[in-house]
Design a protein around this motif. Sequence first.
Motif, PDB file in Angstrom:
ATOM      1  N   GLU B 315       0.799  -1.232   0.000  1.00  0.00           N
ATOM      2  CA  GLU B 315       0.000   0.000   0.000  1.00  0.00           C
ATOM      3  C   GLU B 315       0.826   1.274   0.000  1.00  0.00           C
ATOM      4  O   GLU B 315       0.274   2.355  -0.165  1.00  0.00           O
ATOM      5  CB  GLU B 315      -0.923   0.037   1.226  1.00  0.00           C
ATOM      6  N   GLN B 316       2.126   1.147   0.268  1.00  0.00           N
ATOM      7  CA  GLN B 316       2.919   2.365   0.419  1.00  0.00           C
ATOM      8  C   GLN B 316       4.027   2.447  -0.630  1.00  0.00           C
ATOM      9  O   GLN B 316       4.723   1.479  -0.872  1.00  0.00           O
ATOM     10  CB  GLN B 316       3.576   2.400   1.790  1.00  0.00           C
ATOM     11  N   THR B 317       4.167   3.655  -1.172  1.00  0.00           N
ATOM     12  CA  THR B 317       5.210   3.885  -2.163  1.00  0.00           C
ATOM     13  C   THR B 317       6.021   5.106  -1.759  1.00  0.00           C
ATOM     14  O   THR B 317       5.461   6.090  -1.279  1.00  0.00           O
ATOM     15  CB  THR B 317       4.583   4.107  -3.547  1.00  0.00           C
ATOM     16  N   LEU B 318       7.312   5.014  -1.965  1.00  0.00           N
ATOM     17  CA  LEU B 318       8.197   6.130  -1.656  1.00  0.00           C
ATOM     18  C   LEU B 318       8.941   6.508  -2.932  1.00  0.00           C
ATOM     19  O   LEU B 318       9.422   5.639  -3.655  1.00  0.00           O
ATOM     20  CB  LEU B 318       9.196   5.696  -0.576  1.00  0.00           C
ATOM     21  N   LEU B 319       8.998   7.814  -3.207  1.00  0.00           N
ATOM     22  CA  LEU B 319       9.713   8.296  -4.389  1.00  0.00           C
ATOM     23  C   LEU B 319      10.640   9.413  -3.929  1.00  0.00           C
ATOM     24  O   LEU B 319      10.216  10.325  -3.227  1.00  0.00           O
ATOM     25  CB  LEU B 319       8.707   8.820  -5.413  1.00  0.00           C
ATOM     26  N   MET B 320      11.908   9.320  -4.290  1.00  0.00           N
ATOM     27  CA  MET B 320      12.866  10.340  -3.876  1.00  0.00           C
ATOM     28  C   MET B 320      13.662  10.800  -5.077  1.00  0.00           C
ATOM     29  O   MET B 320      13.926  10.031  -5.995  1.00  0.00           O
ATOM     30  CB  MET B 320      13.826   9.770  -2.833  1.00  0.00           C
ATOM     31  N   GLY B 321      14.072  12.053  -5.041  1.00  0.00           N
ATOM     32  CA  GLY B 321      14.853  12.549  -6.157  1.00  0.00           C
ATOM     33  C   GLY B 321      15.795  13.668  -5.753  1.00  0.00           C
ATOM     34  O   GLY B 321      15.566  14.355  -4.756  1.00  0.00           O
ATOM     35  N   VAL B 322      16.857  13.809  -6.520  1.00  0.00           N
ATOM     36  CA  VAL B 322      17.736  14.974  -6.363  1.00  0.00           C
ATOM     37  C   VAL B 322      17.858  15.628  -7.735  1.00  0.00           C
ATOM     38  O   VAL B 322      17.845  14.951  -8.762  1.00  0.00           O
ATOM     39  CB  VAL B 322      19.139  14.582  -5.844  1.00  0.00           C
ATOM     40  N   ALA B 344      16.139  18.675  -3.511  1.00  0.00           N
ATOM     41  CA  ALA B 344      15.920  17.295  -3.066  1.00  0.00           C
ATOM     42  C   ALA B 344      14.444  17.159  -2.769  1.00  0.00           C
ATOM     43  O   ALA B 344      13.826  18.091  -2.238  1.00  0.00           O
ATOM     44  CB  ALA B 344      16.743  16.999  -1.818  1.00  0.00           C
ATOM     45  N   ASP B 345      13.853  16.039  -3.154  1.00  0.00           N
ATOM     46  CA  ASP B 345      12.422  15.891  -2.909  1.00  0.00           C
ATOM     47  C   ASP B 345      12.089  14.470  -2.493  1.00  0.00           C
ATOM     48  O   ASP B 345      12.828  13.526  -2.780  1.00  0.00           O
ATOM     49  CB  ASP B 345      11.626  16.267  -4.160  1.00  0.00           C
ATOM     50  N   LEU B 346      10.981  14.395  -1.792  1.00  0.00           N
ATOM     51  CA  LEU B 346      10.527  13.106  -1.278  1.00  0.00           C
ATOM     52  C   LEU B 346       9.009  13.075  -1.387  1.00  0.00           C
ATOM     53  O   LEU B 346       8.345  14.076  -1.119  1.00  0.00           O
ATOM     54  CB  LEU B 346      10.959  12.986   0.186  1.00  0.00           C
ATOM     55  N   TYR B 347       8.486  11.945  -1.824  1.00  0.00           N
ATOM     56  CA  TYR B 347       7.028  11.796  -1.913  1.00  0.00           C
ATOM     57  C   TYR B 347       6.673  10.418  -1.376  1.00  0.00           C
ATOM     58  O   TYR B 347       7.281   9.420  -1.766  1.00  0.00           O
ATOM     59  CB  TYR B 347       6.574  11.937  -3.362  1.00  0.00           C
TER      60      TYR B 347
END
Lengths: 315, 512
Positions: B315-322, B344-347
């Motif tokens: 049920e859970q998804t994590l997306l990260m980026g620089v 930097a971002d996180l979702y």
Amino acid sequence: MHGTWLFWIRILLLLLLGDPSVQARLLVVATTADLAALARAVGGDRVEVLSLARPTEDPHFVDPRPSYLVQLARADALVHGGAGLEAAWLTPLLNRAGNARILPAARGHIRCCEGVTLLEVPEKLDRSQGDVHAAGNPHYLADPQNARIVVHHLADTFVELDFAGTEIYRKNQRAFVEALERSLPAWEARLRPFAGARLVSYHNSWPYFALRFNLRIDLFLEPKPGIPPSAAHLGRVVAEMKASGVRAILVEPYQDRRAAETVARATGARLVPVTQYPGGLKGTEAGYLELMDYLVRAITGALSDREQASTISTR
Amino acid sequence: MLSGGLTIVAQAAERSSEATQDRIRLLEQRLQILQTQFEQTVREQQQKIQELEQELARLRGETSQQGAAAGQNPPETFFESPVHSRQTSWNPTQSLPWRLGQGGTYVDVGLVGTFAAGGSTARDIEGSLQLGGHDPNQRGFTVQGVEWNLIGAVDPYFLGSANLLYALDAEGESEFELEEAWLQTTQLPAGWQIRAGQIYAPFGRFNGRHLHQWGFVDAPLVVARLLGPDGLRNPGVQAAWLMPTAFYSELFLSLLNSGGHGAAPFRGADSDHHKEDGHPLPLGFRPAENDRGVSALTDFLWAARYAVSVDLTEEQTLLMGVSAAVGPNSSGMTGSTQTKVFGADLYWKWRSPRAHAGFPFVSLQIEALLRKYDLGAYDWTEAAGAGTPYLADGLSGAPAVLHAETVTDYGVYTELLYGFRRGWIAGFRCDFVAGSKGDYERALWIFEGTPLSRDSARSRRWRLSPNLTWYPSEYSRLRLQYNYDQRQGMGTDHSLWLQWELSLGAHAAHQF
């Protein structure tokens, strides 16, 4: 020294261009669990099948998770309904996955609705009528006869993609169709006593099932497709149910149980948990035919159980 | 002689084989027509049978009912869904209505209109309180944007897309923006995709999101201030590589023009149409007259992004980026001034395994940005000599001489969205943006009689925004938002905005 250079260049190329070595099994990505089950039935051990939408969730609204891109990027074949059910989330995924093998017009793109007579094709596209799909009602796999068409498509494509497995795919296809032909008369016989019986469903997802088994599933908790139930509409549904003696309400796992329970309490009708996706309910995991068997049993049970119709079940 | 005869025979044979080919083609065509006609007949018959079956089922139902409830026969009501009663099977020869979207035409067409109404205790709304180019811009009504989207396959090799946006500014002037228009390869191997045209720079999560994909009425402060009111988008080219890893891992690299509205923190500084807080001074109290043009690859705007995503549970998804963007800017008069932006971002998103129409869900989005901006040296003496308004020393009254320096701006926003029931979302956003004090801000200046010290385009501010969104259906939306604004040196402001949105045509794409 020279050897090390070549080694690193090879590693770099492998990383940049992917592994060209042939995969042992076909990787098939299906949008929904019903199509995945049929792909498994036809492909057997020669294919690996992944399903994107979970069987318990609403197939109209699937989160296009980034991990789906990874699966689609590797897929040899994509199996989808093709009647607009998955359009909102599948198209952007396909546009980003960068896999030419599964794009429309590619061999690995299997649009299962081809050859199926879709019901309720709107003469006019008008969203004041709710979320009506331009191609027609997309829930066609609720009619087992349509599964024949789908397995035909699947076998054809698998043979094209993996010629060495031709015999196996054709054998599996035949076995599935034979099993279907054995089961269908039994299902029809079980539901025959209830021909013409009227049922309520949450969403208009059962016209194919109704047509096949001579039921009348034309009263919906949603006022229009995709529009959440309003109190006023539920009031009218209750009146209509009482007037025509409707005893069962079909509810799928993701649909709002509370609305259905309210109506059940007011009418004394029974909630019948159903699903169109193998794995959507306990006891439906095994496959497509098992799911149909479950549905026929659940609906026959609800229609024949006059005693329970009067006691209100809200669990 | 013999060879000549053979040639004639061969030619004759060829001709006859050509004739056979033609005949085969003709027969094939006939067969096709017959097949189509046959299929049509079968379909028509099937439909007839269906109708009869239904009629039979209905009659049976009625008789059984009459038996049970002595003549209490309900009339056919509106419950016969209008769609249901218009049951027709697909007929290939009938002329179909002109369908926009989902395969009926060569291009999917959609239109999204976003409007707002409301007000604020602040008077300097456009470009000052509200930094985003499509934020509500005045007390009263705002046309935030009416966006026309087109997307479709160009040919077997390319996908094409365009987003054209119309809006009205606070003065009622029409704005037309070419948000995006590009073609993208579809046939490159190994997860590569090239996109070229007018494109958004791959930077963070917010840049590149269209109005209708925002969780709030307005753009986050840090994004609008550091990347510019319209974000980073310009003509250019982008390569994306979806890596062959077990988890999602994608690298984006883009090369864009560094001037114009779509590159405000770069060479587009002079075209920056927002005037901070009523004074017309650009960033760093100096005009951008140092545009050195384009003579090398380093004069372009380079942007890169690397993103990874994992499914934590079912049920859970994590997306990260620089992300990073680098390019020249035109600040001041001299020097090779550069701008560098890092992000930097996180979702994170949780969604019920029994999600209905996408609800319930909880999502959290955090994005932090840091910008290093080279201010070029600038001497106001010339402006003073020409008789135009100039920046003057507060004590001596002499024209200011500003030296070159690098200033740092940074900020973060956090968005929490909770889709608590079907169609309803409660949201809360925290915004923070600030800048390190530059040397030029340590003196007291006078500009056109106004004393200046801290640069309000870089001063600290924060904002809290609770909101409530309601989707009557997937295609319409209402949103109410309150903003609590705190601007350094300017005090507190309260704003209340009501936003409404319509979506016509092709199904809006669901994005993650």
